[in-house]
Design an enzyme around this catalytic site. Structure first.
Site, short mmCIF file in Angstrom:
data_model
loop_
_atom_site.label_atom_id
_atom_site.label_comp_id
_atom_site.label_asym_id
_atom_site.label_seq_id
_atom_site.Cartn_x
_atom_site.Cartn_y
_atom_site.Cartn_z
CG HIS A 1 45.54 120.81 9.06
ND1 HIS A 1 44.65 120.58 8.03
CD2 HIS A 1 46.14 119.61 9.29
CE1 HIS A 1 44.71 119.29 7.66
NE2 HIS A 1 45.58 118.70 8.43
CB CYS B 1 63.95 133.05 18.87
SG CYS B 1 62.67 134.31 18.69
CB CYS C 1 66.29 136.51 17.15
SG CYS C 1 65.13 135.59 16.13
P1 OAD Z 1 38.11 120.47 0.97
O1 OAD Z 1 38.02 121.76 0.23
O2 OAD Z 1 38.98 119.40 0.43
O3 OAD Z 1 36.65 119.86 1.12
C1 OAD Z 1 35.58 120.67 1.55
C2 OAD Z 1 34.36 119.78 1.60
O4 OAD Z 1 33.30 120.56 2.14
C3 OAD Z 1 33.89 119.24 0.25
O5 OAD Z 1 33.68 117.83 0.36
C4 OAD Z 1 32.56 119.97 -0.01
O6 OAD Z 1 31.60 119.14 -0.68
C5 OAD Z 1 32.11 120.24 1.42
N1 OAD Z 1 31.21 121.41 1.58
C6 OAD Z 1 31.11 122.52 0.83
N2 OAD Z 1 30.19 123.36 1.35
C7 OAD Z 1 29.68 122.75 2.46
C8 OAD Z 1 28.71 123.11 3.43
N3 OAD Z 1 28.05 124.27 3.38
N4 OAD Z 1 28.45 122.24 4.43
C9 OAD Z 1 29.11 121.05 4.51
N5 OAD Z 1 30.04 120.67 3.62
C10 OAD Z 1 30.34 121.51 2.61
O7 OAD Z 1 38.53 120.86 2.48
P2 OAD Z 1 39.12 119.93 3.63
O8 OAD Z 1 38.57 118.56 3.59
O9 OAD Z 1 39.02 120.70 4.89
O10 OAD Z 1 45.24 121.35 4.78
O11 OAD Z 1 40.66 119.87 3.21
C11 OAD Z 1 41.56 119.25 4.06
C12 OAD Z 1 42.89 119.96 4.07
O12 OAD Z 1 43.35 120.16 2.72
C13 OAD Z 1 42.85 121.36 4.62
O13 OAD Z 1 42.88 121.42 6.04
C14 OAD Z 1 44.14 121.94 4.06
C15 OAD Z 1 44.09 121.41 2.64
O14 OAD Z 1 45.32 121.08 2.09
C16 OAD Z 1 46.28 122.12 5.12
O15 OAD Z 1 46.34 123.30 4.82
C17 OAD Z 1 47.35 121.40 5.89
#
Ligand code: OAD
Length: 255
Positions: free
Chosen positions: A119, A130, A154
């Site tokens: 990402h 540019c 630019c």
């Molecule tokens: P989420 O916020 O959807 O999920 C975070 C996960 O981390 C949850 O399942 C929590 O239970 C878990 N969690 C919380 N604390 C934790 C800890 N200390 N150790 C381990 N796990 C823990 O985040 P992502 O799955 O990263 O995309 O979300 C995916 C994408 O959604 C992101 O990259 C972003 C967003 O839209 C873009 O910006 C393109």
């Protein structure tokens, strides 16, 4: 160590190729808010307003300001014990890749060498006209100044080098991530809800190709039920213990 996670230790110690997919939860213990937990970033700000190209063109100053705010928070954060454990794991196994949905650079700061950024990276910015690299630093407009940051070369608008809603992932990164997933002997999901595609396909692809699948998440993610092992604990606690056990299993005399 339970018998179930002892199986994971065995699988990791025997693996040729270990692949990790990290999400926002991997950085939670570094103080960076996740996206979908109750105090996550998307609860405070609307993604429709801020994380898509139309919103950026509509109000570049607002979007640049929000990203600069996030950059500052990220620059102040340091890798946690979970990031460091993954760096150690990379050094223990023959082939390793860390595929991350995070844009915070913390795996690199922890010393992990093969990081595949799906990402983008919030530390980098570039000109939308540019393509020149740029920075969104102190030059980001103050609240009372409506002028957005523009390219010195630019005059084009400067945007963060992150993937926004509706945008494609960097083709090289997703191709490489797919290849690693297919090769994985062990595939470890860490701190991701695994609901955002195409990243969420990677564990399933690994599973289809015979990988041992593990999920490290204090809560339940979309892959927890499909994984052979669910380590239901924060990454900063589960990963150091896991990697310590793998090191001892690989080299009992050094333990
Ligand atoms: P989420 O916020 O959807 O999920 C975070 C996960 O981390 C949850 O399942 C929590 O239970 C878990 N969690 C919380 N604390 C934790 C800890 N200390 N150790 C381990 N796990 C823990 O985040 P992502 O799955 O990263 O995309 O979300 C995916 C994408 O959604 C992101 O990259 C972003 C967003 O839209 C873009 O910006 C393109």
């Amino acid at each position: 160590m339970t018998s179930v996670s002892a199986k994971l230790v065995d699988a990791l110690a025997a693996a040729e190729t270990v692949v990790v997919l990290t999400g926002a939860g991997a950085s939670a213990e570094s103080g960076i808010a996740t996206f979908r937990d109750p105090d996550g970033l998307w609860e405070q700000f609307s993604p429709e307003e801020l994380a898509n190209v139309e919103a950026f063109l509509d109000n570049p100053t607002l979007v640049q300001g929000w990203y600069r705010y996030r950059q500052v928070a990220i620059e102040e954060a340091a890798p946690n014990a979970g990031h460091r454990a993954l760096t150690r794991l990379e050094q223990l196994v023959p082939r390793f890749a860390c595929i991350t949905q995070n844009v915070d650079n913390l795996h690199q700061e922890a010393g992990t060498e093969r990081v595949i950024e799906l990402h983008g990276n919030i530390i980098r910015s570039y000109c939308i006209d540019c393509g020149e690299p740029h920075t969104l630093d102190a030059s980001v407009a103050a609240d009372d100044d409506p002028e957005p940051v523009r390219c010195d070369e630019c005059g084009g608008l400067i945007r963060p080098d992150v993937v926004w809603f509706g945008e494609r992932l960097p083709p090289d990164a997703i191709a490489s991530a797919n290849a690693w997933a297919r090769d994985a002997d062990v595939f470890l999901c860490v701190g991701t809800s695994a609901v955002v595609f195409p990243a969420a396909d990677l564990p399933l692809e690994a599973l289809d190709h015979g990988a041992y699948l593990a999920d490290v998440n204090p809560d339940t993610s979309a892959v927890s039920g499909k994984a052979q092992v669910h380590l239901q604990a924060p990454a900063g606690e589960a990963l150091p213990a896991l990697v310590e056990a793998v090191a001892a299993r690989i080299n009992p005399e050094a333990a």
